[in-house]
Design a protein around this motif. Sequence first.
Motif, PDB file in Angstrom:
ATOM      1  N   ALA A  58       0.862  -1.365   0.079  1.00  0.00           N
ATOM      2  CA  ALA A  58       0.055  -0.049  -0.057  1.00  0.00           C
ATOM      3  C   ALA A  58       0.890   1.184   0.112  1.00  0.00           C
ATOM      4  N   HIS A  61       2.403   1.581  -3.572  1.00  0.00           N
ATOM      5  CA  HIS A  61       1.342   1.922  -4.487  1.00  0.00           C
ATOM      6  C   HIS A  61       1.001   3.439  -4.315  1.00  0.00           C
ATOM      7  N   ARG A  62       0.938   4.207  -3.128  1.00  0.00           N
ATOM      8  CA  ARG A  62       0.572   5.326  -2.710  1.00  0.00           C
ATOM      9  C   ARG A  62       1.801   6.344  -3.173  1.00  0.00           C
ATOM     10  N   ASP A  69      -6.187  -1.206  -8.366  1.00  0.00           N
ATOM     11  CA  ASP A  69      -6.735  -0.977  -7.093  1.00  0.00           C
ATOM     12  C   ASP A  69      -5.617  -0.912  -6.081  1.00  0.00           C
ATOM     13  N   LEU A  70      -6.003  -0.232  -4.912  1.00  0.00           N
ATOM     14  CA  LEU A  70      -4.938  -0.383  -3.823  1.00  0.00           C
ATOM     15  C   LEU A  70      -4.718  -1.761  -3.268  1.00  0.00           C
ATOM     16  N   LYS A  72      -4.929  -4.775  -0.654  1.00  0.00           N
ATOM     17  CA  LYS A  72      -5.894  -5.001   0.350  1.00  0.00           C
ATOM     18  C   LYS A  72      -5.262  -5.370   1.580  1.00  0.00           C
TER      19      LYS A  72
END
Length: 73
Positions: A58, A61-62, A69-70, A72
């Motif tokens: 995450a 990704h950010r 999609d982010l 999970k």
Amino acid sequence: MVQGELDQAIQQIIKDSGSANAVARTFIRPSGTEDVVRIYAEASTRAEADRLAAMAAAIVHRFCDGVGDLPKI
């Protein structure tokens, strides 16, 4: 993204995950042959390693403007 900022973000996810007092670590590195980032996580249980890897994913990704999609947690 400055490497120091990413390092700080990773240290924060380790603290937030509750793994700071346990044996846990994560490695994040770009692939040398593909357009991907590889994430490795080690912890005392598989569930904790999976959670740590998802948190690291995450962050990547950010910070790297991930596609899709982010991940999970």
